[in-house]
Design a protein around this motif. Structure first.
Motif, PDB file in Angstrom:
ATOM      1  N   ALA A  22       0.826  -1.203   0.000  1.00 50.03           N
ATOM      2  CA  ALA A  22       0.000   0.000   0.000  1.00 50.03           C
ATOM      3  C   ALA A  22       0.862   1.255   0.000  1.00 50.03           C
ATOM      4  O   ALA A  22       0.503   2.263  -0.631  1.00 50.03           O
ATOM      5  CB  ALA A  22      -0.922  -0.005   1.215  1.00 50.03           C
ATOM      6  N   ALA A  86      -8.498  -9.696  -6.660  1.00 51.77           N
ATOM      7  CA  ALA A  86      -8.295  -9.041  -5.366  1.00 51.77           C
ATOM      8  C   ALA A  86      -7.251  -7.928  -5.471  1.00 51.77           C
ATOM      9  O   ALA A  86      -7.419  -6.843  -4.897  1.00 51.77           O
ATOM     10  CB  ALA A  86      -7.875 -10.067  -4.319  1.00 51.77           C
ATOM     11  N   SER A  87      -6.171  -8.184  -6.198  1.00 48.46           N
ATOM     12  CA  SER A  87      -5.117  -7.175  -6.340  1.00 48.46           C
ATOM     13  C   SER A  87      -5.593  -5.970  -7.137  1.00 48.46           C
ATOM     14  O   SER A  87      -5.324  -4.819  -6.773  1.00 48.46           O
ATOM     15  CB  SER A  87      -3.894  -7.788  -7.028  1.00 48.46           C
ATOM     16  OG  SER A  87      -3.300  -8.769  -6.217  1.00 48.46           O
ATOM     17  N   ASP A  90      -7.867  -3.872  -5.082  1.00 49.76           N
ATOM     18  CA  ASP A  90      -7.084  -3.203  -4.049  1.00 49.76           C
ATOM     19  C   ASP A  90      -6.370  -1.983  -4.613  1.00 49.76           C
ATOM     20  O   ASP A  90      -6.374  -0.903  -4.018  1.00 49.76           O
ATOM     21  CB  ASP A  90      -6.085  -4.199  -3.457  1.00 49.76           C
ATOM     22  CG  ASP A  90      -5.314  -3.621  -2.285  1.00 49.76           C
ATOM     23  OD1 ASP A  90      -5.900  -2.846  -1.508  1.00 49.76           O
ATOM     24  OD2 ASP A  90      -4.120  -3.937  -2.145  1.00 49.76           O
ATOM     25  N   LEU A  94      -7.151   2.012  -3.557  1.00 47.79           N
ATOM     26  CA  LEU A  94      -6.124   2.884  -2.983  1.00 47.79           C
ATOM     27  C   LEU A  94      -6.031   4.237  -3.689  1.00 47.79           C
ATOM     28  O   LEU A  94      -5.351   5.137  -3.207  1.00 47.79           O
ATOM     29  CB  LEU A  94      -4.764   2.184  -3.017  1.00 47.79           C
ATOM     30  CG  LEU A  94      -4.503   1.241  -1.838  1.00 47.79           C
ATOM     31  CD1 LEU A  94      -3.324   0.330  -2.113  1.00 47.79           C
ATOM     32  CD2 LEU A  94      -4.274   2.032  -0.562  1.00 47.79           C
ATOM     33  N   GLU A 102      -7.177   1.452   4.014  1.00 49.10           N
ATOM     34  CA  GLU A 102      -7.191   0.282   3.119  1.00 49.10           C
ATOM     35  C   GLU A 102      -6.861  -0.988   3.876  1.00 49.10           C
ATOM     36  O   GLU A 102      -7.516  -2.019   3.742  1.00 49.10           O
ATOM     37  CB  GLU A 102      -6.190   0.493   1.977  1.00 49.10           C
ATOM     38  CG  GLU A 102      -6.030  -0.686   1.036  1.00 49.10           C
ATOM     39  CD  GLU A 102      -4.808  -1.546   1.335  1.00 49.10           C
ATOM     40  OE1 GLU A 102      -4.574  -2.528   0.608  1.00 49.10           O
ATOM     41  OE2 GLU A 102      -4.081  -1.230   2.309  1.00 49.10           O
ATOM     42  N   ARG A 103      -5.834  -0.909   4.716  1.00 48.38           N
ATOM     43  CA  ARG A 103      -5.390  -2.102   5.423  1.00 48.38           C
ATOM     44  C   ARG A 103      -6.407  -2.525   6.479  1.00 48.38           C
ATOM     45  O   ARG A 103      -6.622  -3.707   6.698  1.00 48.38           O
ATOM     46  CB  ARG A 103      -4.038  -1.802   6.075  1.00 48.38           C
ATOM     47  CG  ARG A 103      -3.242  -2.966   6.504  1.00 48.38           C
ATOM     48  CD  ARG A 103      -2.721  -3.916   5.476  1.00 48.38           C
ATOM     49  NE  ARG A 103      -2.900  -3.665   4.077  1.00 48.38           N
ATOM     50  CZ  ARG A 103      -2.563  -4.535   3.136  1.00 48.38           C
ATOM     51  NH1 ARG A 103      -2.042  -5.694   3.462  1.00 48.38           N
ATOM     52  NH2 ARG A 103      -2.731  -4.257   1.879  1.00 48.38           N
ATOM     53  N   LEU A 106      -9.241  -4.199   4.506  1.00 39.91           N
ATOM     54  CA  LEU A 106      -8.769  -5.446   3.903  1.00 39.91           C
ATOM     55  C   LEU A 106      -8.594  -6.537   4.951  1.00 39.91           C
ATOM     56  O   LEU A 106      -8.828  -7.717   4.686  1.00 39.91           O
ATOM     57  CB  LEU A 106      -7.444  -5.199   3.176  1.00 39.91           C
ATOM     58  CG  LEU A 106      -6.926  -6.327   2.281  1.00 39.91           C
ATOM     59  CD1 LEU A 106      -7.906  -6.623   1.152  1.00 39.91           C
ATOM     60  CD2 LEU A 106      -5.562  -5.972   1.704  1.00 39.91           C
ATOM     61  N   ILE A 162     -12.201  -2.172  -1.732  1.00 36.97           N
ATOM     62  CA  ILE A 162     -11.314  -2.911  -0.836  1.00 36.97           C
ATOM     63  C   ILE A 162     -12.058  -4.055  -0.151  1.00 36.97           C
ATOM     64  O   ILE A 162     -11.507  -5.148   0.052  1.00 36.97           O
ATOM     65  CB  ILE A 162     -10.696  -1.970   0.220  1.00 36.97           C
ATOM     66  CG1 ILE A 162      -9.931  -0.817  -0.445  1.00 36.97           C
ATOM     67  CG2 ILE A 162      -9.756  -2.748   1.146  1.00 36.97           C
ATOM     68  CD1 ILE A 162      -8.778  -1.246  -1.329  1.00 36.97           C
ATOM     69  N   SER A 165     -12.332  -6.878  -2.457  1.00 37.74           N
ATOM     70  CA  SER A 165     -10.986  -7.462  -2.537  1.00 37.74           C
ATOM     71  C   SER A 165     -10.752  -8.410  -1.373  1.00 37.74           C
ATOM     72  O   SER A 165     -10.205  -9.508  -1.549  1.00 37.74           O
ATOM     73  CB  SER A 165      -9.931  -6.353  -2.537  1.00 37.74           C
ATOM     74  OG  SER A 165      -8.621  -6.885  -2.483  1.00 37.74           O
ATOM     75  N   ALA A 166     -11.178  -8.012  -0.176  1.00 34.46           N
ATOM     76  CA  ALA A 166     -11.004  -8.857   1.016  1.00 34.46           C
ATOM     77  C   ALA A 166     -11.786 -10.158   0.892  1.00 34.46           C
ATOM     78  O   ALA A 166     -11.309 -11.230   1.285  1.00 34.46           O
ATOM     79  CB  ALA A 166     -11.438  -8.092   2.263  1.00 34.46           C
ATOM     80  N   TYR A 169     -10.017 -12.457  -1.657  1.00 36.32           N
ATOM     81  CA  TYR A 169      -8.760 -12.963  -1.103  1.00 36.32           C
ATOM     82  C   TYR A 169      -9.023 -14.021  -0.035  1.00 36.32           C
ATOM     83  O   TYR A 169      -8.276 -14.997   0.082  1.00 36.32           O
ATOM     84  CB  TYR A 169      -7.951 -11.805  -0.526  1.00 36.32           C
ATOM     85  CG  TYR A 169      -6.576 -12.204  -0.036  1.00 36.32           C
ATOM     86  CD1 TYR A 169      -5.635 -12.724  -0.917  1.00 36.32           C
ATOM     87  CD2 TYR A 169      -6.214 -12.058   1.300  1.00 36.32           C
ATOM     88  CE1 TYR A 169      -4.371 -13.089  -0.478  1.00 36.32           C
ATOM     89  CE2 TYR A 169      -4.959 -12.421   1.745  1.00 36.32           C
ATOM     90  CZ  TYR A 169      -4.040 -12.934   0.850  1.00 36.32           C
ATOM     91  OH  TYR A 169      -2.788 -13.310   1.295  1.00 36.32           O
TER      92      TYR A 169
END
Length: 293
Positions: A22, A86-87, A90, A94, A102-103, A106, A162, A165-166, A169
């Protein structure tokens, strides 16, 4: 070092390396006029030769011969979910929210991994894991309650990307853990990352007009950093850690990611680090240490 401790070390260090992703992305967006799919293509373009080399080495050793056509089909689907879709989501998210936020979003994935493992694989959830998960997410909620975090004008748009994405993943980790037990972490990771890289490069060739060769050297350096520090090294660490710990426990240990991103964002991006975020970080670390104990 016991097997469990080795697994915890690998997953925790891998999570920190993933968290640096990130930071690299936000720095690239801040310093260069570059879009998400171009930066993602650089990441996987530089990583692809390494994964091909590892897969070739495994093939020469004869360890890939055990993989059946059906297994390859499953890996191809998981690769599309995990490190392509997912990438990409993400990277897009961002563009709208901070690295720390974001983190945090996620890293709801440990909960999703536990839930999906229960739903799809009928795996039981131990009392210790539930307590550790509760402590960890109490810490994340403390961090997320910081009003400043939600000041981004496109918070809903970025946060939704995001979140999806989570989810993708998490599914990758749950079913990927089953494939790891069957064919080994190195074999699974090499094949899935090769396929993920190809998905990304096909996406780039179809939807982007950017000439990668004409990009500034600085952009390529960010791509190399993303490929090595935040892709090649941590993927093998995390997959081996999942092999040693199991997907549920590994996902809880990886919750150290939001803490490392907040700290890295403070150091490299000038993002504010409040007392509230520090307190929340202590709870996250406590949950991780409880799993280790």
């Amino acid at each position: 070092m016991t097997t469990s401790q080795k697994g915890i070390f690998l997953v925790a260090l891998g999570a920190v390396c993933f968290s640096a992703k990130a930071i690299f992305i936000k720095l690239a967006y801040a310093n260069y006029d570059i879009d998400d799919i171009t930066l993602l293509s650089l990441r996987f373009g530089y990583a692809l030769p390494i994964f091909i080399g590892i897969a070739w080495w495994r093939y020469r050793k004869g360890t890939l011969s055990q993989i059946k056509t059906r297994d390859l089909g499953i890996i191809a689907l998981l690769a599309m979910l995990g490190y392509y879709l997912a990438s990409w989501l993400d990277f897009k998210g961002l563009q709208y929210i901070t690295a720390g936020l974001e983190r945090i979003i996620l890293f709801i994935y440990p909960t999703l991994v536990v839930i999906f493992s229960r739903i799809f694989l009928k795996k039981s959830i131990s009392k210790r894991s539930l307590i550790a998960l509760g402590i960890t997410y109490f810490g994340i909620l403390i961090i997320a309650a910081e009003p400043r975090i939600f000041e981004a004008p496109d918070f809903v748009k970025g946060g939704t990307l995001i979140l999806i994405s989570a989810i993708t993943y998490s599914l990758y980790l749950v079913f990927g853990g089953e494939m790891i037990n069957k064919i080994g972490s190195v074999n699974f990771n090499s094949i899935s990352m090769i396929l993920s890289s190809l998905y990304v490069l096909v996406h780039y060739s179809l939807f982007s007009n950017t000439d990668l060769a004409s990009l500034p050297i600085g952009v390529h350096l960010y791509g190399i950093a993303l490929a090595l520090i935040s892709t090649v090294i941590p993927t093998f660490m995390v997959m081996e850690g999942i092999k040693l710990l199991g997907a549920n426990r590994a996902s809880i240990v990886a919750s150290i990611g939001p803490v490392s991103t907040i700290i890295l964002g403070y150091v490299f991006l000038g993002e504010i680090l409040s007392v509230q975020e520090l307190i929340g970080s202590v709870f996250v670390l406590a949950g991780v240490l409880m799993i280790g104990k």
